[in-house]
Design an enzyme around this catalytic site. Structure first.
Site, PDB file in Angstrom:
ATOM      1  N   LYS A 192       0.860  -1.191   0.000  1.00 40.33           N
ATOM      2  CA  LYS A 192       0.000   0.000   0.000  1.00 40.33           C
ATOM      3  C   LYS A 192       0.892   1.236   0.000  1.00 40.33           C
ATOM      4  O   LYS A 192       1.487   1.599   1.002  1.00 40.33           O
ATOM      5  CB  LYS A 192      -0.926   0.059   1.221  1.00 40.33           C
ATOM      6  CG  LYS A 192      -1.998   1.140   1.008  1.00 40.33           C
ATOM      7  CD  LYS A 192      -2.519   1.774   2.276  1.00 40.33           C
ATOM      8  CE  LYS A 192      -1.726   2.937   2.767  1.00 40.33           C
ATOM      9  NZ  LYS A 192      -1.716   4.155   1.926  1.00 40.33           N
ATOM     10  N   GLY A 245       7.495   5.097   7.447  1.00 39.62           N
ATOM     11  CA  GLY A 245       6.644   6.273   7.618  1.00 39.62           C
ATOM     12  C   GLY A 245       6.955   6.951   8.937  1.00 39.62           C
ATOM     13  O   GLY A 245       8.062   6.835   9.466  1.00 39.62           O
ATOM     14  N   SER A 246       5.968   7.627   9.465  1.00 45.63           N
ATOM     15  CA  SER A 246       6.198   8.428  10.667  1.00 45.63           C
ATOM     16  C   SER A 246       6.196   7.548  11.920  1.00 45.63           C
ATOM     17  O   SER A 246       5.611   6.461  11.930  1.00 45.63           O
ATOM     18  CB  SER A 246       5.108   9.485  10.776  1.00 45.63           C
ATOM     19  OG  SER A 246       3.851   8.849  10.878  1.00 45.63           O
ATOM     20  N   THR A 247       6.817   8.046  12.955  1.00 48.19           N
ATOM     21  CA  THR A 247       6.867   7.319  14.228  1.00 48.19           C
ATOM     22  C   THR A 247       5.453   7.145  14.788  1.00 48.19           C
ATOM     23  O   THR A 247       5.115   6.077  15.306  1.00 48.19           O
ATOM     24  CB  THR A 247       7.794   8.068  15.200  1.00 48.19           C
ATOM     25  OG1 THR A 247       9.113   8.020  14.639  1.00 48.19           O
ATOM     26  CG2 THR A 247       7.815   7.434  16.577  1.00 48.19           C
ATOM     27  N   GLY A 250       3.792   4.408  12.922  1.00 45.64           N
ATOM     28  CA  GLY A 250       4.509   3.170  13.267  1.00 45.64           C
ATOM     29  C   GLY A 250       3.960   2.541  14.542  1.00 45.64           C
ATOM     30  O   GLY A 250       3.785   1.320  14.634  1.00 45.64           O
ATOM     31  N   GLU A 267      10.672   1.491   9.689  1.00 44.63           N
ATOM     32  CA  GLU A 267      11.660   2.532   9.337  1.00 44.63           C
ATOM     33  C   GLU A 267      10.954   3.858   9.541  1.00 44.63           C
ATOM     34  O   GLU A 267      10.061   4.209   8.768  1.00 44.63           O
ATOM     35  CB  GLU A 267      12.080   2.403   7.869  1.00 44.63           C
ATOM     36  CG  GLU A 267      12.919   1.185   7.555  1.00 44.63           C
ATOM     37  CD  GLU A 267      14.313   1.261   8.129  1.00 44.63           C
ATOM     38  OE1 GLU A 267      14.766   2.371   8.493  1.00 44.63           O
ATOM     39  OE2 GLU A 267      14.943   0.209   8.253  1.00 44.63           O
ATOM     40  N   CYS A 301      13.901  11.015   5.550  1.00 42.80           N
ATOM     41  CA  CYS A 301      14.026  10.617   6.958  1.00 42.80           C
ATOM     42  C   CYS A 301      15.422  10.840   7.513  1.00 42.80           C
ATOM     43  O   CYS A 301      15.584  11.093   8.692  1.00 42.80           O
ATOM     44  CB  CYS A 301      13.639   9.157   7.091  1.00 42.80           C
ATOM     45  SG  CYS A 301      14.547   8.119   5.940  1.00 42.80           S
TER      46      CYS A 301
HETATM   47  P1  NAP Z   1       2.893   8.454   7.405  1.00 45.09           P
HETATM   48  O1  NAP Z   1       1.842   9.449   7.504  1.00 45.09           O
HETATM   49  O2  NAP Z   1       3.327   7.718   8.622  1.00 45.09           O
HETATM   50  O3  NAP Z   1       2.412   7.413   6.292  1.00 45.09           O
HETATM   51  C1  NAP Z   1       3.185   6.333   5.857  1.00 45.09           C
HETATM   52  C2  NAP Z   1       2.278   5.285   5.255  1.00 45.09           C
HETATM   53  O4  NAP Z   1       1.414   4.766   6.276  1.00 45.09           O
HETATM   54  C3  NAP Z   1       1.348   5.850   4.174  1.00 45.09           C
HETATM   55  O5  NAP Z   1       1.163   4.854   3.195  1.00 45.09           O
HETATM   56  C4  NAP Z   1       0.074   6.093   4.954  1.00 45.09           C
HETATM   57  O6  NAP Z   1      -1.065   6.116   4.151  1.00 45.09           O
HETATM   58  C5  NAP Z   1       0.068   4.891   5.878  1.00 45.09           C
HETATM   59  N1  NAP Z   1      -0.775   5.034   7.060  1.00 45.09           N
HETATM   60  C6  NAP Z   1      -1.222   6.171   7.665  1.00 45.09           C
HETATM   61  N2  NAP Z   1      -1.980   5.859   8.730  1.00 45.09           N
HETATM   62  C7  NAP Z   1      -2.024   4.506   8.803  1.00 45.09           C
HETATM   63  C8  NAP Z   1      -2.647   3.584   9.691  1.00 45.09           C
HETATM   64  N3  NAP Z   1      -3.377   3.981  10.732  1.00 45.09           N
HETATM   65  N4  NAP Z   1      -2.478   2.258   9.462  1.00 45.09           N
HETATM   66  C9  NAP Z   1      -1.732   1.824   8.437  1.00 45.09           C
HETATM   67  N5  NAP Z   1      -1.123   2.652   7.558  1.00 45.09           N
HETATM   68  C10 NAP Z   1      -1.266   3.974   7.747  1.00 45.09           C
HETATM   69  O7  NAP Z   1       4.216   9.055   6.791  1.00 45.09           O
HETATM   70  P2  NAP Z   1       4.339  10.013   5.544  1.00 45.09           P
HETATM   71  O8  NAP Z   1       3.823  11.339   5.941  1.00 45.09           O
HETATM   72  O9  NAP Z   1       3.778   9.375   4.336  1.00 45.09           O
HETATM   73  O10 NAP Z   1       5.919  10.026   5.366  1.00 45.09           O
HETATM   74  C11 NAP Z   1       6.756  10.807   6.133  1.00 45.09           C
HETATM   75  C12 NAP Z   1       7.345  10.050   7.321  1.00 45.09           C
HETATM   76  O11 NAP Z   1       8.023   8.888   6.879  1.00 45.09           O
HETATM   77  C13 NAP Z   1       8.386  10.857   8.043  1.00 45.09           C
HETATM   78  O12 NAP Z   1       8.247  10.733   9.431  1.00 45.09           O
HETATM   79  C14 NAP Z   1       9.696  10.222   7.603  1.00 45.09           C
HETATM   80  O13 NAP Z   1      10.761  10.429   8.470  1.00 45.09           O
HETATM   81  C15 NAP Z   1       9.312   8.816   7.465  1.00 45.09           C
HETATM   82  N6  NAP Z   1      10.241   8.104   6.577  1.00 45.09           N
HETATM   83  C16 NAP Z   1      11.125   7.230   7.119  1.00 45.09           C
HETATM   84  C17 NAP Z   1      12.049   6.585   6.315  1.00 45.09           C
HETATM   85  C18 NAP Z   1      13.047   5.623   6.895  1.00 45.09           C
HETATM   86  O14 NAP Z   1      13.617   4.858   6.141  1.00 45.09           O
HETATM   87  N7  NAP Z   1      13.312   5.630   8.171  1.00 45.09           N
HETATM   88  C19 NAP Z   1      12.041   6.815   4.949  1.00 45.09           C
HETATM   89  C20 NAP Z   1      11.121   7.728   4.427  1.00 45.09           C
HETATM   90  C21 NAP Z   1      10.227   8.347   5.256  1.00 45.09           C
HETATM   91  P3  NAP Z   1      -1.657   7.511   3.575  1.00 45.09           P
HETATM   92  O15 NAP Z   1      -0.560   8.486   3.488  1.00 45.09           O
HETATM   93  O16 NAP Z   1      -2.184   7.099   2.275  1.00 45.09           O
HETATM   94  O17 NAP Z   1      -2.707   7.950   4.521  1.00 45.09           O
END
Ligand code: NAP
Ligand code: MG
Length: 495
Positions: A192, A245-247, A250, A267, A301
């Site tokens: 997804k 994604g975000s902490t 996560g 991650e 990230c």
């Molecule tokens: P996000 O809001 O946490 O979303 C990540 C993914 O999770 C998206 O596909 C999102 O779907 C989905 N999601 C949201 N709520 C969910 C839930 N309750 N259950 C299951 N899945 C859910 O993060 P983002 O805003 O897309 O990305 C930015 C974050 O990612 C930052 O914190 C960044 O540091 C982190 N990141 C980390 C790394 C690493 O390797 N450590 C790499 C890149 C990014 P939707 O967006 O479609 O709602």
């Protein structure tokens, strides 16, 4: 639109909401998600979200493909399919990078190099592991079998059906990071992607199919995190979740995974420090600090968003940094000269700006940037905030925008280390000095998954990447990145 390749134009006309069992299909969810071009705010594409029964179908297809030959496929054949997949990524990198730059405003020069060189290399790297996934033979069972007529060995097996949930920044690379180790291990996937960047995922899945990877091994469902992502992470047909994604999200994934105790790797976010000692080569260090913070407009990230600079070189460093920040070319993602694209959305821009205003109220000194520009698109200028300290939110929280918090340090290295380790994150970081003893002391002291000496964040396929503390669970890249997709079986034989 007119400048796009013919492949991209055709692709944009197609319905790309689901890819299940090797076929595109139309989603049956209630909601429609618009995809917006962040460079001008214009609507590009609309996508129907997956329903729960669409997700069920994708999970069933992944299970069926896993059980009908994929998990037991011989290493030579599996590696061959992955090498062909890598070749196709390279061959299709023009269209893929156009789509990525369109959906998330990655500057085209960056998306081309990431997809053509890095993504293809990453799949090739994991293809190289396929015939090296091997266990051990373990000697000795003296109390049970004193005659020693006993043998124990271990073998690795794929963990099963993986749900991969990925963020919107660098969407192709995010998929590839999951696909490399999952395919090498013999897992099948339901992916997804972030709802706002859905365009590239089905393209990549179709390339996998074209390479000969069986239908059902790679499935894509699209839609919102709170609905589609949440349902997928609680699904009992899934054995493992690989999340980037975000902490905050996560933590929700971990809770959703408890039903059938799925294996989880995470991650997550970061707040990486960049430390410049007075003896550093500033000609290298200062441009690298700008790059480490402003790459992808800070939307990555491992971004180094905290700069620690020694008081004796502070004046010189901020002068050069300000010049670099003000000279950066920002503009349309599809212009090859663009270095900085916009932020992903107006919402993201407002959040970034609010954090900058708060930092200034708390005593931060704005050196450059910090103003929302006029005109279309969600642009935000490279922003430098000096005079920050450990207690400020701008030093503690992830911003996900082109904003660098600058803190000065003196000769008390222990105090510097305490400050560096004060955030909840521990993803990446770097120290810049010619003194190897000082550098190695910092390497030992910094609590993060990666530390660079005179380099920041090495995203090299063989080098483990991932977070300590609330930056994640487990590692991606390298041999360590393969292990979360495998389960070990111990076999014991009395003879
Ligand atoms: P996000 O809001 O946490 O979303 C990540 C993914 O999770 C998206 O596909 C999102 O779907 C989905 N999601 C949201 N709520 C969910 C839930 N309750 N259950 C299951 N899945 C859910 O993060 P983002 O805003 O897309 O990305 C930015 C974050 O990612 C930052 O914190 C960044 O540091 C982190 N990141 C980390 C790394 C690493 O390797 N450590 C790499 C890149 C990014 P939707 O967006 O479609 O709602
Ligand atoms: Mg989100």
């Amino acid at each position: 639109m007119n400048n796009f390749s013919e492949t991209t134009k055709q692709y944009l006309k197609s319905d790309s909401s689901l890819f299940i069992d090797g076929k595109r299909c139309t989603a049956t969810g209630e909601e429609i998600t618009p995809v917006i071009n962040a460079c001008n705010g214009k609507h590009i594409y609309s996508l129907r979200d997956a329903s729960n029964s669409d997700v069920d179908a994708a999970v069933a297809a992944a299970r069926s493909a896993f059980n009908s030959g994929w998990k037991t496929m011989g290493p030579e054949q599996r590696a061959g399919l992955m090498l062909e997949f890598a070749r196709l990524i390279d061959e299709h990198s023009e269209a893929l990078s156009e789509l990525e730059s369109l959906e998330c405003a990655t500057p085209i020069s960056i998306s081309v190099s990431t997809i053509r060189y890095w993504c293809a290399a990453f799949i090739r790297y994991y293809a190289g592991w396929v015939d090296k996934i091997q266990g051990d033979t373990i000697p000795g069972a003296p109390f049970l079998y004193p005659d020693n007529q006993f043998l124990a060995y271990t073998k690795y097996e794929p963990v099963g059906v993986v749900a991969a949930i990925t963020p919107w920044n660098a969407p192709v690379a995010m998929l590839i990071l999951k696909l490399g180790p999952a395919l090498a291990s013999g897992c099948s996937l339901v992916i997804k992607p972030a709802e706002i960047t859905p365009l590239t995922a089905i393209y990549v899945a179709e390339l996998a199919l074209k390479a000969g990877i069986p239908a059902g091994v790679v499935n894509i469902v699209q839609g919102k995190g709170e609905t589609v992502g949440q349902y997928l992470s609680g699904h009992t047909g899934i054995d493992k979740i690989s999340f980037t994604g975000s902490t905050a999200v996560g933590k929700r994934i971990v809770i959703a995974a408890t039903g059938n105790l799925k294996k989880v790797s995470l991650e997550l976010g970061g707040k990486s420090p960049f430390v410049i000692f007075p003896d550093a080569n500033l000609e290298d260090a200062v441009p690298a600090a700008a790059m480490a913070c402003f790459f992808l407009s800070g939307q990555n990230c491992m971004a180094a968003t905290r700069l620690y600079v020694h008081e004796s070189i502070h004046g010189e460093v901020i002068k050069v940094l300000t010049n670099i920040a003000e000279a950066m070319e920002s503009g349309d993602a599809l212009n090859p000269k663009t270095q900085l694209g916009p932020l992903i959305s107006e919402k993201q821009r407002q959040q970034v700006h609010a954090k900058v205003e708060k930092a200034v109220e708390a005593g931060g000194v704005l050196l450059t940037g910090g103003k929302i520009p006029e005109g279309p698109g969600f642009y935000y200028p490279p922003t430098l905030i000096d005079n920050t300290e450990v207690s400020m939110d701008i030093v503690q929280q992830e911003v996900f925008g082109p904003v660098l918090a600058i803190t000065t340090f003196g000769d008390d290295i222990e105090a510097l280390i305490t400050d560096i380790n004060s955030t909840i994150y521990g993803l990446s970081g770097s120290v810049w000095t010619k003194d190897i003893n000082k550098a190695l002391k910092m390497v030992d002291a910094i609590d993060s998954g990666q530390v660079g000496i005179n380099s920041h964040a090495a995203l090299i396929p063989g080098v483990p990447f991932g977070g300590n503390k609330q930056s994640g669970w487990g590692r991606e890249f390298g041999y360590e990145g393969l292990l979360p997709y495998l389960k070990i079986k111990a076999v014991t034989i009395k003879y």
